[in-house]
Write an enzyme that holds these catalytic residues in place. Sequence first.
Site, PDB file in Angstrom:
ATOM      1  N   GLY A 122       0.933  -1.275   0.138  1.00 18.19           N
ATOM      2  CA  GLY A 122      -0.073   0.030  -0.117  1.00 18.19           C
ATOM      3  C   GLY A 122       0.823   1.336  -0.010  1.00 18.19           C
ATOM      4  O   GLY A 122       2.114   1.272   0.389  1.00 18.19           O
ATOM      5  N   GLN A 174       2.992  10.108   1.192  1.00 17.20           N
ATOM      6  CA  GLN A 174       4.272   9.426   1.284  1.00 17.20           C
ATOM      7  C   GLN A 174       5.352   9.814   0.141  1.00 17.20           C
ATOM      8  O   GLN A 174       6.566   9.414   0.121  1.00 17.20           O
ATOM      9  CB  GLN A 174       3.944   7.837   1.284  1.00 17.20           C
ATOM     10  CG  GLN A 174       3.294   7.431   2.682  1.00 17.20           C
ATOM     11  CD  GLN A 174       3.125   5.727   2.574  1.00 17.20           C
ATOM     12  OE1 GLN A 174       2.356   5.381   2.081  1.00 17.20           O
ATOM     13  NE2 GLN A 174       4.280   5.117   3.067  1.00 17.20           N
ATOM     14  N   CYS A 205       6.200  -0.123   7.372  1.00 17.53           N
ATOM     15  CA  CYS A 205       5.617   0.828   6.458  1.00 17.53           C
ATOM     16  C   CYS A 205       6.829   1.464   5.690  1.00 17.53           C
ATOM     17  O   CYS A 205       7.943   1.473   6.225  1.00 17.53           O
ATOM     18  CB  CYS A 205       5.163   2.201   7.329  1.00 17.53           C
ATOM     19  SG  CYS A 205       4.836   3.664   6.588  1.00 17.53           S
ATOM     20  N   LEU A 206       6.599   1.690   4.418  1.00 15.48           N
ATOM     21  CA  LEU A 206       7.878   2.005   3.541  1.00 15.48           C
ATOM     22  C   LEU A 206       8.377   3.234   3.864  1.00 15.48           C
ATOM     23  O   LEU A 206       9.537   3.754   3.697  1.00 15.48           O
ATOM     24  CB  LEU A 206       7.073   2.211   2.015  1.00 15.48           C
ATOM     25  CG  LEU A 206       6.706   0.934   1.398  1.00 15.48           C
ATOM     26  CD1 LEU A 206       6.069   1.282   0.039  1.00 15.48           C
ATOM     27  CD2 LEU A 206       7.845   0.034   1.199  1.00 15.48           C
ATOM     28  N   HIS A 263      -4.022   1.586   7.849  1.00 16.55           N
ATOM     29  CA  HIS A 263      -2.812   2.231   7.816  1.00 16.55           C
ATOM     30  C   HIS A 263      -2.750   3.052   6.803  1.00 16.55           C
ATOM     31  O   HIS A 263      -2.101   4.301   6.990  1.00 16.55           O
ATOM     32  CB  HIS A 263      -1.813   1.090   7.359  1.00 16.55           C
ATOM     33  CG  HIS A 263      -0.518   1.434   7.397  1.00 16.55           C
ATOM     34  ND1 HIS A 263       0.601   0.811   8.220  1.00 16.55           N
ATOM     35  CD2 HIS A 263       0.068   2.256   6.619  1.00 16.55           C
ATOM     36  CE1 HIS A 263       1.870   1.425   7.940  1.00 16.55           C
ATOM     37  NE2 HIS A 263       1.524   2.153   6.725  1.00 16.55           N
ATOM     38  N   GLU A 264      -3.227   3.041   5.475  1.00 16.60           N
ATOM     39  CA  GLU A 264      -3.156   3.823   4.467  1.00 16.60           C
ATOM     40  C   GLU A 264      -4.001   5.184   4.505  1.00 16.60           C
ATOM     41  O   GLU A 264      -3.358   6.227   4.422  1.00 16.60           O
ATOM     42  CB  GLU A 264      -3.219   3.305   3.112  1.00 16.60           C
ATOM     43  CG  GLU A 264      -2.392   2.298   2.589  1.00 16.60           C
ATOM     44  CD  GLU A 264      -0.878   2.257   2.822  1.00 16.60           C
ATOM     45  OE1 GLU A 264      -0.502   3.609   2.797  1.00 16.60           O
ATOM     46  OE2 GLU A 264      -0.255   1.514   3.241  1.00 16.60           O
ATOM     47  N   HIS A 292      -2.198   7.621   6.791  1.00 14.86           N
ATOM     48  CA  HIS A 292      -1.478   8.460   6.233  1.00 14.86           C
ATOM     49  C   HIS A 292      -2.068   9.873   6.080  1.00 14.86           C
ATOM     50  O   HIS A 292      -1.388  10.727   5.938  1.00 14.86           O
ATOM     51  CB  HIS A 292      -0.780   7.745   5.140  1.00 14.86           C
ATOM     52  CG  HIS A 292       0.336   6.891   5.463  1.00 14.86           C
ATOM     53  ND1 HIS A 292       1.475   7.400   5.981  1.00 14.86           N
ATOM     54  CD2 HIS A 292       0.592   5.712   5.287  1.00 14.86           C
ATOM     55  CE1 HIS A 292       2.450   6.385   6.165  1.00 14.86           C
ATOM     56  NE2 HIS A 292       1.563   5.363   5.685  1.00 14.86           N
TER      57      HIS A 292
END
Length: 152
Positions: free
Chosen positions: A46, A51, A89-90, A131-132, A135
Amino acid sequence: MAKLKILTEGDMALRLKSRPVTNINQRILTLLDDMVETMRLADGVGLAAPQVGVLRRVVVIECEPGKVLELINPVITSREGEQHELEGCLSVPGRQGYTHRPMKVTVEAQDRTGELRTYEGEGLLARAFCHEIDHLDGILYIDHAEMVQEEK
Ligand code: ZN
């Protein structure tokens, strides 16, 4: 398509609230394409627009290979159950921690044509939705995760 730079923890853009998309124009469509490519190259499931430094309510998710979800202005409309699982997380590379998330969520979002669609996610997909979408409000999983440690 182009690979975008993924911002990491400490970058202010990750802490700001993203604005809704009011007009799905070519810039938003290109953003979606670039986000999908960037997510895949980074081996993520995701990615949210902040991000990559774009403060717009846009998310891409690919929990099942080949099944890409493109969410514009996503909202969680129901939550059910609970799960306590390892998350990463990226934007927080090399670490992971346990979060409490609902087991099942329903999400409403526009697709790239502007049509409002409803998605149901369970398990990993429910975690990805939460999670997304977090963000988009400047929230990182490490804000509420337990036992954040180096990735094994
Ligand atoms: Zn993340």
